[in-house]
Design a protein around this motif. Sequence first.
Motif, short mmCIF file in Angstrom:
data_model
loop_
_atom_site.label_atom_id
_atom_site.label_comp_id
_atom_site.label_asym_id
_atom_site.label_seq_id
_atom_site.Cartn_x
_atom_site.Cartn_y
_atom_site.Cartn_z
N ASP A 268 0.89 -1.35 0.08
CA ASP A 268 -0.05 -0.02 0.14
C ASP A 268 0.86 1.48 -0.15
O ASP A 268 0.55 2.20 -0.59
N TRP A 269 1.94 1.22 0.70
CA TRP A 269 2.61 2.46 1.16
C TRP A 269 3.41 2.49 -0.34
O TRP A 269 3.84 3.79 -0.72
N LEU A 270 3.86 1.66 -1.09
CA LEU A 270 4.63 1.73 -2.22
C LEU A 270 3.70 2.26 -3.45
O LEU A 270 4.21 2.53 -4.57
N ASP A 271 2.39 1.99 -3.49
CA ASP A 271 1.48 2.40 -4.41
C ASP A 271 1.47 3.83 -4.47
O ASP A 271 0.94 4.67 -3.66
N PRO A 272 1.54 4.64 -5.56
CA PRO A 272 1.57 5.92 -5.66
C PRO A 272 0.30 6.73 -5.40
O PRO A 272 0.02 7.70 -4.98
#
Lengths: 277, 545
Positions: A268-272
């Motif tokens: 989730d955190w890496l999803d822009p």
Amino acid sequence: MIAARSHRRPDFNAAFGGTVVAMLLFAALFGPGLVHYDPLALDLMARLQGPSATHLLGADEFGRDLLSRVVHGARVSVTISVLTVCLAMAIGIVLGTVAGYAGGWIDRLAMLLNDSLLAFPGLLLALGIMAVFGASVGAIIIALGLAYVPAVVRVMRASVMSLREREFVEASRVIGNREITTMLRHVLPNCIAPLTVLATTMFGWVILSETALSFLGLGVPPPAPSWGNMLAAARPHIVQAPYLIIVPGLCVSLTLLGINMLGDALRDWLDPKMQAS
Amino acid sequence: MSNQEQPLPVLDVRNLSVEIGRTGRKVVDDLSFAIPSGEMLAVVGESGSGKTMAARSILRLLPVPLHVAPASRIFFDGDDLASASDKHMRKVRGGKIGMVFQEPMVSLNPSMTIGRQMAEAQRIHLGLGRAEIRDRSLAMLERIRIQNPEKCLAAYPHEFSGGMRQRIMLASVMLTRPRLLIADEPTTALDTLVQRDVLDLMAELTSENGTAVLLISHDLGMVSHYVKNVVVMHSGRAVETGPARNVLVSPQHSYTRRLVDALPKRTEGGARDTSADAEPLLELRDVVVDYPGRGGFFMRAEPKRVVKGVSLTINRGETLALVGGSGSGKTTLGRAIIGLVRPASGSIRYLGRELLNESAAAMRDLRKDVQIIFQDPYSSLDPRQRIGSIVGEPLLLDKEMTPPARRARVEEVFLDVGLDPDFMRRLPHQLSGGQRQRVAIARAIVRNPAFVVADEPVSALDMTVQKQILHLIRKLQAKHGFACLFVSHDLGAVEQVADRVAVMDNGNIVEIGNRDDVFDNPRNAYTKRLLDAAMLLDRKFAGAA
């Protein structure tokens, strides 16, 4: 309500998963220096003793301190899983990217190799490799690493193939970038999300596989402790000393849970799109 | 129908509001309208205006955090659907109210045959037996002029074109003889000719049945041919309601005026005569492009010829519009020029250099001269890249350029395309569709190309935004003097930017000439049909607007 939940979950995942993984890494790095007992020191007087003031988690069938063994086992297990995942990822990413990007006969050849690897159950393949190299930590890493390559190749190839057709990848080609630049700058970074999920899941599989291999007697050679061979060794004593199974078993389960939750949070955190607009 | 006792309208929506969760924010705010039996009403608005949510709330198909506000009333044949039970709603959906969605590619289930999909609603809502369902389906397919209906029943959706699929969708919805049909942008994904076709069919089928139609659209010009009344929506509110003709000819609200303004009109004195130039910038001769075929399961794939020997020239600084329906090969030709697909034979000369013989390295070098703007700004930008870096990326290839110079150039281009340089740190998803397309244009022109292919650059955008982007392209061309191949199915857009027009059909160029010649005196039958489909607006309201 659903909107609220979808906001809270990643944070909880990150907090719980992060704590578990941090504890695991701490135990693996510093634990062995903090425990009193040598994990190999025999003390026949303490044999199969339950938890007590001297042996906090009890002692095994040779009177070795369980806490000390679990902590040392963490170091072995973590080393094996980190290196195995790295090995499988390194080979798999390269092979999968090349196959997905190049297409044609290169793709077919790479997939032929991959599918023949995939045709063997992972553990069986690892067993075969172990039989050739003999049981050692290095052999386990190579064996499991190779056994997990096909999964990475599959995921990587599928992501690359779908990205290859996207317009922004074509746009990169049109502005005059070389293929390799296009691949490194626009294709690979967009594969990070599925790869993170795969890597964290795989981390769990490797710990389990190492446990299974050790259980079969092909894992980390005794007397050195690993969670797997501790479980295997505890089996005959399950009735007299259940904690011998419970403690390393809990370690494995908790680690898997923590790593998977951290993986979800990372994805989730890496999803822009998750960044505030 | 001018009786004193008005019949009850089929759908009577009163004070409909749709709220987001418990925030009290409204996406639809106090909307009221009514549709009598057999009549069509259009709700027109741009993306984000709430028109789709208004339609979905009738069928209770709202995405999760949204819900209909308590004071809303949705009377359908006298029943208030806003307070109906879920069980009742299931009976209404698909039975008494049919729905056609925007994307015929995804609204038919790809793994079910057409026959089974057509049967589903009839079985559930009419409780018919197999033989009867089959007979009715066949009759309906015949009715909508599908060739070989027997075969069609056994076929899968992917075997049909977008227009065909939308007709089939419409047919299967109409099979249950609904009282109300909700059509959410049913033709937006289709090209002009097919659009007309599908809407004509819809008007025909529904008037036969006395079905009321709620048509959701962003295209005021198009719907005005079909509907009696329109509701214009803007940020959740109905800003104007009335007979289509009045709204179109004398819009009252400022937003409606902007919408009507955005309807394509020819730019006066726009067509420039550039043919006098000595050397053409780009010269195509007998270009043929094949695609590897998609043969059946046991058949060998035959290559499919998409472009069948096209010759044309493009002069410096001019805009040549390449017009045609989907499948005409126009996009493929544009991609062949840019080097994204390799022609099977022919020649493409750029300033006298034969591009098809160039090495890969020489082609890369040419990239700074020849650029492309893609159709969909949602997929042509890397979702992980900040937009400043997207626009600056082509400059990285210029090894001489220092980072400060690069930054300055990016800033300059940002201003050129009307983007705030403060946006540089943003990610593509944080921008609107129009802003994204500006980023894509900025990326294309950042190295001052001599030639740009614009592949349907506005067809994914809202009408008012379309107008802005077309204006921008025109302005940039005047400033920087690049030539443009403007690929489009939308004659309205073409009319605004083109100097010359080439019409493509089935892989061949059937007509090419100056814009005004082609638009005013089309010689080719296909061109005439295209113009007929698109220009109806001007003829119907000629003199009035």
